[in-house]
Design an enzyme around this catalytic site. Structure first.
Site, PDB file in Angstrom:
ATOM      1  N   HIS A  33     -32.744 -12.711  43.168  1.00  0.00           N
ATOM      2  CA  HIS A  33     -31.597 -11.829  42.960  1.00  0.00           C
ATOM      3  C   HIS A  33     -30.812 -12.213  41.722  1.00  0.00           C
ATOM      4  CE1 HIS A  33     -32.533 -10.580  46.960  1.00  0.00           C
ATOM      5  NE2 HIS A  33     -32.156 -11.714  47.506  1.00  0.00           N
ATOM      6  N   HIS A  50     -34.426  -6.836  48.987  1.00  0.00           N
ATOM      7  CA  HIS A  50     -35.575  -7.711  49.204  1.00  0.00           C
ATOM      8  C   HIS A  50     -36.888  -6.977  49.094  1.00  0.00           C
ATOM      9  CE1 HIS A  50     -32.201  -9.679  51.209  1.00  0.00           C
ATOM     10  NE2 HIS A  50     -32.712 -10.739  50.633  1.00  0.00           N
TER      11      HIS A  50
END
Lengths: 214, 357
Positions: free
Chosen positions: B57, B219
């Protein structure tokens, strides 16, 4: 013939092998309804378990299982780490100090493991999780043990029940974990956590059967 | 799979090694367990602000460690929650004696691991609170799911709480502030492409040339709905209206009750946006969407906010909370007040965000 600490060590080796062999299968299942890491994480965790075993080879079954649990917590990550870690630690607590496990001890360990998973993950039966494989296995094992059945018989029935529980997750709508975000789209896929739980229970049967042939 | 990596297993470790070499003035790296921490930690008397989560991320969270933001960040494997020992060791490293606040994105694994870490710290006498970020309006109910995911508001909470910790907020006040940011922030994301987890080596899902996935998390997990690709104005409108028109959202979260010394269920309600609200508008790239496309999204978002009676008083535009190489975007709106504006404007010096310092 009771389960010895050598059998417990063999069991953990067997689980590491089985998880390694099913790494891609578990990750593929997780790709469908999760985040594609379950097999990878579990494999890393059980490889770490193997590394920690040499220091507890001569200890009781409880210590061995608790050590495995700690190793999982500190290396798996995701939801699998706390859940399987807690399961092994609780199972270890249930058989603390014992060097030989009878069917009743095995049942106590599995019951404690399930209780730990439910406490940590707050999942209910039917939520499409590990709990859906472990709960029927514990119930099946309890029935055999209460009727005075053997360890091998108890594990056979537990494995059959876990396999059915695993397959029963296919039509379920996920209510916990990342799969829950898919809503209806989680239907039609087998839960990866229930699958790894089945593999772990089946590995117990493999060890018990191998022992019978010795 | 085409990636600029050596071995999939080494991605996180080698990323950390590079960061240590590139930014020694800002951060230090601890290995095994892995965490990134402020070069000047611990800061005596300041609450230690820690977050963490799966890697992939970037720049979140390691890129937000530094003055005015996080004291430490715990990176897990790609898209996998870090482990309790990482979180506990990071806390001990940055503990300045005023306690630790864990900012936790609402994912099953993250929540469980951070709770275990908090239990470990308390056993050693360190005060610690866990505050969840759960701002993804794509998740409609909390009864039949693990609740809303933590997405864009996380970045804003880390900036705002980081400034507050710097100003001397104590653990209680900082926890209240973090909770306030969370209930006033809402996000939604979409994807044009999937992403490839290095260890998996193939895309997490397949998306056709003319398809997009609406309501994704961060994700690479599939979203709630797949639909035909539309022009960006229509996509922006869909995301923005889902956020702006979202009704009051109620859920139960677990926080530590310092009085009773046990985990307690706390019911939180997100108040809906209202005409006249001042907001921070955050337009985020999922990693693969280039900068040229983000202002196009902002342009439409600005128009919609104006039409809905929301005044954008601050903005953030760029790739801050990503999903590897995924193409797509997320929009976050955070209702602001004088306290939040002052804290947002305060100096910050991290790899990912830096102003007035």
């Amino acid at each position: 013939m009771p389960i010895t600490t050598a059998d417990v060590l063999d069991y953990l080796q067997e689980v590491a092998d089985v998880i390694g062999a099913n790494k891609e299968h578990l990750t593929d299942l997780d790709s469908a309804i999760g985040d594609a890491d379950h097999g990878i994480n579990m494999n890393r965790g059980f490889q770490n378990v193997l590394k920690k075993l040499s220091s507890v080879e001569d200890k009781d079954a409880g210590t061995i299982l608790k050590t495995a649990g700690m190793a999982l917590v500190s290396s798996v990550g995701g939801a699998g780490g706390p859940l399987y870690g807690t399961a092994f630690m609780q199972a270890g607590t249930a058989v603390a100090g014992k060097y030989e496990l009878e069917a009743v001890d095995l049942l106590a360990a599995l019951e404690a493991a399930l209780k730990g998973v439910v406490m940590r993950g707050k999942a209910n039966l039917g939520d499409k999780t590990m709990v859906d494989a472990i709960t029927p296995a514990v119930d099946a094992m309890r029935e055999v043990v209460q009727n005075g059945g053997s360890t091998l018989e108890a594990l056979k029935r537990a494995t059959e029940a876990a396999e059915k529980g695993m397959k029963d997750t296919i039509p379920m709508l996920a209510k916990k974990g990342r799969a829950s975000y898919l809503g209806e789209r989680s239907v039609g896929h087998q839960d990866p956590g229930a699958t790894s739980s089945y593999l772990l229970i089946n590995a117990m049967l493999e060890i018990a059967q191998g022992k019978g042939q010795d | 799979m085409k990636k600029l990596i050596n071995k999939p297993d080494d991605v996180v470790k080698e990323e950390l090694e590079g960061i240590a070499l590139a930014y020694p003035d800002l951060v230090k790296i601890h290995y095994e367990p892995n965490f990134v921490y402020r070069a000047d930690a611990p800061i005596k008397g300041k609450v230690g602000l820690i977050s963490g989560g799966g890697s992939g991320h970037e720049p979140m969270h390691g890129g937000f460690v530094g003055m005015g933001m996080l004291d430490a960040a715990c990176p897990g494997e790609v898209f996998t929650s870090p482990t309790p020992d990482q979180m506990a060791e990071a806390a001990k490293m940055v503990d300045g004696g005023a306690g630790i606040l864990y900012i936790v994105k609402n994912y099953t694994g993250d929540v469980m691991n951070f709770e275990m870490a908090a239990d470990m710290l308390r056993a050693e006498g360190i005060a610690v609170q866990n505050i969840l970020i759960d701002d993804d309006v794509a998740v409609k109910d909390s009864l039949y799911t693990a609740g809303r995911r933590g997405v864009g508001t996380t970045v804003l909470a880390e900036k705002i709480c980081g400034a507050a910790a710097e100003k001397g907020y104590d653990l209680q006040k900082l926890s209240d502030l973090c909770r306030k940011v969370n209930i006033n922030g809402r996000s939604m994301g979409m994807a044009l492409t999937s992403c490839i987890v290095p260890a998996a080596g193939k895309p997490t899902f397949d998306l056709g040339e003319n398809e997009m996935e609406i309501g994704i998390g961060i994700h690479g997990e599939p979203g709630q709905e797949r639909m035909a690709l539309k022009p960006v104005d229509e996509i922006t409108e869909m995301l923005a209206l889902n956020i702006i028109e979202d009704e009051a959202y109620t859920r139960t979260v677990r926080e530590w009750d310092f009085g009773k010394e046990e985990w307690a269920d706390v019911e939180l309600v997100d108040p809906p946006f209202q005409k006249g609200d001042q907001v921070l508008a955050f337009v985020n790239s999922m990693g693969g969407t280039p900068d040229i496309e983000l202002p196009i999204i902002y342009r439409k978002l600005y128009e919609i906010c104006e039409k809905k009676g929301l005044t954008i008083v601050r903005n953030l535009i760029g790739a801050y909370i990503t999903s590897l190489e995924m193409q797509g975007c997320s929009i976050t709106l955070l209702k602001m007040d004088d306290e939040l504006i002052e804290l947002w404007d305060a100096p910050v010096k991290t790899i990912g965000l830096r102003w007035k310092a």
